[in-house]
Scaffold this motif. Structure first.
Motif: not given
Length: 353
Positions: A11-15, A18-19, A33
């Motif tokens: 999830s942190w990679n997706r964050d 997204r950021t 996602e």
């Protein structure tokens, strides 16, 4: 708004993606996602995103599996690959499924937005083409076998083979009573995308030309087939001139060609035809230069790559077989065991110890 699908099991990679993305400025939105390829394909059916940003290494259905499915069933979707440095070769091989670009971790915001901007431009260009409609998965699936034949025949400069494959497409369309310009447009668009891929892999991107699809092209099955034949024939002629009129045989060029296409149906006979030499001469000089015959060199590349991919237990053995050029997994097992004296599964267990 252009819909974007993020695919990564962390999830942190997706964050991060997204950021960093300038979504509003680019006229885009992150529509969903997914944590693996299976979930991503469900979102593809539900939401029909135009851009997919995917990591390569994920449990279950990984990036290669996902890209294979997207390539077959959603060929107009823009794919951006995210890869760690150590996965570069893995990602590079996966790019044969038509990814727009790849991004190395850690992601650079400028690079991400530059690639997204490129995707938007390509999508806008496609939307301006006449009668641009949604994709029919059945049409895409029906073209799979033709695409495989076209890929082999084009790479081997086999003009008659290319013509025969395209005429088979015409006969199939006529047998099914296809008259809708939307279906004909999809067929033309998908086979032109394949042609662009073949041009790039044969260093024809700058010299080759592909005409625009016009309403006349979509007037009948015959018109569509004739249009496609002209595009393929023109670029094949350029490739023939490029290869045929060189002063001497460039073995390094052949070696690089093999390394780029080893997962495809590359043969000694096909290489000899593609580079305008006899197979006997090519076999002799190639072995003198590299210490292996052409067939053995191809086998060596496939087995070495397969061994490397097997070391990662997250990559299914079936996917390893496909990436190495073997659609028949049972045959891959036999070849691998004969080469290494050990089955792929055993090799994987040994590397995990």
């Amino acid at each position: 708004m252009i819909k974007v699908l993020l695919v990564d099991d962390e999830s942190w990679n997706r964050d991060i993606v997204r950021t960093f993305g300038s979504w509003e400025e680019l006229g885009m939105e992150v529509a969903a996602e997914a944590e693996d390829g299976i979930e991503a394909l469900r979102y593809m059916q539900e939401l029909r995103p135009q851009i997919v940003i995917t990591d390569m290494r994920m449990p279950g259905a990984d990036g290669v599996t996902l890209m294979n499915q997207l390539h077959q069933h959603y060929p107009a979707v823009k794919i951006i690959v995210i890869s760690g440095y150590d996965d570069f070769k893995y990602a590079q091989n996966a790019l044969r499924y038509g990814a727009v670009d790849y991004l190395l971790k850690p992601i650079d915001p400028k690079e991400l937005n530059a690639v997204l901007h490129k995707c938007r431009q390509e999508l806008e260009a496609a939307s301006r083409e006449p009668d641009s409609l949604g994709l029919d998965m059945d049409v895409s699936f029906s073209l799979t076998a033709c695409k495989q034949r076209l890929r082999v025949h084009f790479n081997e400069l086999h003009v008659d083979g290319v013509a025969a494959a395209l005429q088979e497409v015409r006969r199939e369309l006529e047998r099914n009573g296809v008259t809708q310009s939307g279906t004909l447009h999809q067929v033309a668009r998908e086979l032109l995308l394949l042609l662009r891929e073949l041009m790039r892999s044969n260093a024809l991107e700058e010299d080759g030309q592909i005409a625009q699809i016009t309403p006349d092209v979509l007037a009948s099955c015959a018109n569509t087939a004739d249009f496609l034949m002209k595009q393929y024939a023109y670029n094949l002629e350029l490739l023939v001139k490029q290869r045929k009129f060189k002063n001497k045989l460039n073995l390094d060029e052949i070696r690089q060609y093999i390394e780029h296409h080893f997962a495809e149906a590359v043969t000694l006979e096909g290489l000899a035809r593609a580079f305008f030499v006899s197979k006997e001469y090519l076999s002799k000089v190639f072995k003198q230069e590299y210490g292996r015959g052409v067939t053995d060199y191809i086998l060596h590349l496939r087995m070495e790559q397969a061994k490397t991919w097997l070391a990662d237990e997250r990559i299914p053995i079936k996917t390893v077989a496909e990436m190495s050029g073997y659609e028949d997994v049972a045959y891959f097992y036999r070849v691998f065991k004969k080469y290494y004296g050990i089955a792929p599964g055993e090799m994987r267990k040994n590397t995990q110890v």
